[in-house]
Design a protein around this motif. Structure first.
Motif, short mmCIF file in Angstrom:
data_model
loop_
_atom_site.label_atom_id
_atom_site.label_comp_id
_atom_site.label_asym_id
_atom_site.label_seq_id
_atom_site.Cartn_x
_atom_site.Cartn_y
_atom_site.Cartn_z
N THR A 54 6.51 13.09 6.48
CA THR A 54 5.89 11.80 6.18
C THR A 54 5.47 11.69 4.71
OG1 THR A 54 3.72 12.57 6.89
CG2 THR A 54 5.10 11.56 8.58
N GLY A 55 5.93 12.63 3.89
CA GLY A 55 5.82 12.49 2.43
C GLY A 55 4.55 13.01 1.80
N ASP A 56 3.78 13.84 2.52
CA ASP A 56 2.47 14.23 1.99
C ASP A 56 2.52 15.05 0.70
OD1 ASP A 56 1.03 12.80 3.76
OD2 ASP A 56 0.48 14.47 5.05
N LEU A 57 3.47 15.98 0.59
CA LEU A 57 3.50 16.79 -0.64
C LEU A 57 3.91 15.91 -1.84
CD1 LEU A 57 3.17 19.55 -2.03
CD2 LEU A 57 5.57 20.01 -1.53
N ALA A 58 4.95 15.10 -1.62
CA ALA A 58 5.40 14.20 -2.70
C ALA A 58 4.27 13.25 -3.11
CB ALA A 58 6.61 13.39 -2.22
N HIS A 59 3.54 12.77 -2.13
CA HIS A 59 2.41 11.86 -2.37
C HIS A 59 1.35 12.57 -3.21
CE1 HIS A 59 -1.12 9.41 -1.12
NE2 HIS A 59 -0.23 8.44 -1.16
N THR A 60 1.03 13.81 -2.82
CA THR A 60 0.00 14.56 -3.56
C THR A 60 0.45 14.85 -4.98
OG1 THR A 60 -0.49 15.63 -1.45
CG2 THR A 60 -1.55 16.56 -3.37
N ASP A 82 10.46 6.76 7.39
CA ASP A 82 9.89 5.41 7.52
C ASP A 82 8.37 5.47 7.29
OD1 ASP A 82 12.31 4.31 8.04
OD2 ASP A 82 12.04 4.16 10.21
N ILE A 83 7.74 6.52 7.83
CA ILE A 83 6.29 6.66 7.63
C ILE A 83 6.00 7.00 6.15
CG2 ILE A 83 4.19 7.91 8.32
CD1 ILE A 83 5.50 8.34 11.07
N ALA A 84 6.87 7.84 5.56
CA ALA A 84 6.69 8.19 4.14
C ALA A 84 6.76 6.93 3.27
CB ALA A 84 7.75 9.20 3.71
N VAL A 85 7.64 6.00 3.62
CA VAL A 85 7.76 4.75 2.85
C VAL A 85 6.42 4.01 2.89
CG1 VAL A 85 8.84 2.46 2.78
CG2 VAL A 85 10.24 4.48 3.20
N GLN A 86 5.86 3.89 4.10
CA GLN A 86 4.57 3.17 4.23
C GLN A 86 3.47 3.89 3.46
OE1 GLN A 86 3.76 3.04 8.45
NE2 GLN A 86 5.80 2.22 8.86
N LYS A 87 3.45 5.23 3.54
CA LYS A 87 2.34 5.97 2.92
C LYS A 87 2.39 5.97 1.40
CE LYS A 87 1.15 9.95 4.83
NZ LYS A 87 1.25 11.17 5.66
N THR A 88 3.58 5.81 0.83
CA THR A 88 3.68 5.88 -0.64
C THR A 88 3.78 4.48 -1.26
OG1 THR A 88 6.08 6.20 -0.40
CG2 THR A 88 4.75 8.18 -0.69
N GLU A 89 3.68 3.46 -0.40
CA GLU A 89 3.88 2.08 -0.85
C GLU A 89 2.96 1.67 -1.99
OE1 GLU A 89 5.47 -1.12 2.21
OE2 GLU A 89 3.33 -0.71 2.36
N LEU A 90 1.70 2.15 -1.92
CA LEU A 90 0.72 1.69 -2.90
C LEU A 90 0.68 2.51 -4.19
CD1 LEU A 90 -2.23 0.76 -0.51
CD2 LEU A 90 -0.54 -0.76 -1.57
N LEU A 91 1.48 3.56 -4.24
CA LEU A 91 1.47 4.39 -5.45
C LEU A 91 2.11 3.62 -6.61
CD1 LEU A 91 2.68 7.85 -4.08
CD2 LEU A 91 0.41 7.33 -5.00
N VAL A 92 1.56 3.79 -7.80
CA VAL A 92 2.14 3.11 -8.97
C VAL A 92 3.51 3.72 -9.26
CG1 VAL A 92 1.75 2.58 -11.42
CG2 VAL A 92 -0.22 2.90 -9.87
N ASP A 93 3.54 5.06 -9.22
CA ASP A 93 4.78 5.77 -9.51
C ASP A 93 5.30 6.39 -8.21
OD1 ASP A 93 6.72 6.81 -11.02
OD2 ASP A 93 5.47 8.17 -12.19
N LYS A 94 6.07 5.61 -7.48
CA LYS A 94 6.48 6.04 -6.13
C LYS A 94 7.56 7.11 -6.18
CE LYS A 94 6.17 1.36 -4.27
NZ LYS A 94 5.44 0.95 -5.43
N PRO A 95 7.52 8.08 -5.25
CA PRO A 95 8.64 9.03 -5.17
C PRO A 95 9.90 8.31 -4.68
CG PRO A 95 6.88 9.60 -3.60
CD PRO A 95 6.47 8.33 -4.26
N SER A 96 11.05 8.81 -5.08
CA SER A 96 12.31 8.29 -4.52
C SER A 96 12.55 9.01 -3.21
CB SER A 96 13.49 8.57 -5.45
OG SER A 96 13.24 8.04 -6.70
N LEU A 97 12.68 8.26 -2.14
CA LEU A 97 12.86 8.87 -0.81
C LEU A 97 14.34 8.87 -0.45
CD1 LEU A 97 9.83 7.11 0.91
CD2 LEU A 97 9.91 9.43 0.03
#
Ligand SMILES: C[S@@+](CC[C@H](N)C(=O)[O-])C[C@H]1O[C@@H](n2cnc3c(N)ncnc32)[C@H](O)[C@@H]1O
Length: 232
Positions: A54-60, A82-97
């Motif tokens: 769900t993208g937690d390491l990339a998010h951190t 799909d959950i990773a997309v929602q969780k990283t949505e608000l980041l200014v610099d989003k990871p590429s999933l």
């Protein structure tokens, strides 16, 4: 693609984050934070979170980085992504999933300064018939001198603590996981594979065999988890 594991990771996403917290007593966040700091040592240009779930390491990594580091995150489960997309949505610099399989990575040789993996190295290596493909692929896409950062459950050195940890896995993790997710098989696998997983020295040996030139290890929480840093 190893089918039983693939199917399992497509059935647990809804409860995955909650269970992660319950099962690590909330320490998973702190441990990922440490791994993220390790990924960012030497101000890398690019970091890949492999088996990102769900993208937690990339998010951190995205939150703590202070450089122009470009972050990528890959997983083979569409539902997890799909959950990773929602969780990283608000980041200014989003990871590429990216959707993809670790045994056949969609990247050129030496693409990344660092590859990080949180709580999935066990899935790629423990009794996995594709272990050599996974390690060869990860090694291939890391630049020379780059790092592979692994945060994963481990085996405490003290036999008493190890026994207590195994009791905790069998009677708490397996049961609560099965109860909340309704997937007994998935959480039995998780507990069993963590109980039988390699010791830090064995992981070092596996990584050195895969071609890495140096491996450092830091135990976390009395050795119930740990961070390995392998240098190519
Ligand atoms: C235990 S979860 C860990 C997720 C996340 N890294 C975290 O810290 O919570 C393992 C993840 O690895 C993914 N995975 C397992 N084998 C994979 C493979 N061969 N290729 C890509 N993803 C894989 C699963 O879909 C799942 O999302």
């Amino acid at each position: 693609m190893t089918r039983p594991l693939y199917e399992m990771f497509n059935t647990v996403p809804r409860h995955y984050d909650l269970l992660n917290k319950l099962m690590t007593l909330g320490l998973d966040k702190k441990w990922r934070n440490k791994a993220a700091q390790a990924c960012l040592t030497h101000s890398p240009e690019s970091v890949l979170d492999i088996c990102c779930g769900t993208g937690d390491l990339a998010h951190t990594v995205s939150l703590v980085k202070d450089t122009n580091t470009k972050i990528y995150a890959l997983d083979y489960s569409r539902l997890m992504l799909d959950i990773a997309v929602q969780k990283t949505e608000l980041l200014v610099d989003k990871p590429s999933l990216i959707i993809g399989d670790a045994s056949q990575l969609p990247f050129q040789d030496e693409s990344f300064d660092c590859v990080g993996i949180s709580f999935a190295f066990r899935n790629l290596t423990y009794r996995n018939p594709r272990i050599s493909d996974h390690l060869a692929e990860i090694f291939r896409i890391i630049k020379s001198g780059g790092r592979f950062v692994i945060v994963e459950s481990s085996q405490p050195k003290s036999s008493l603590i190890r026994k207590l940890f195994h009791i905790y896995l069998r009677f708490y993790v397996a049961k609560i996981g099965a109860f909340i997710s309704g997937n007994k098989g998935a959480y039995n696998y998780l507990a069993e594979s963590a109980m039988r997983f390699y010791k830090p020295d064995e992981i070092k040996e596996i990584l050195m065999q895969a071609g890495f030139s140096r491996v450092d290890y830091e135990p976390l929480f009395f050795g119930a988890a740990g961070i390995q840093i392998a240098v190519k």
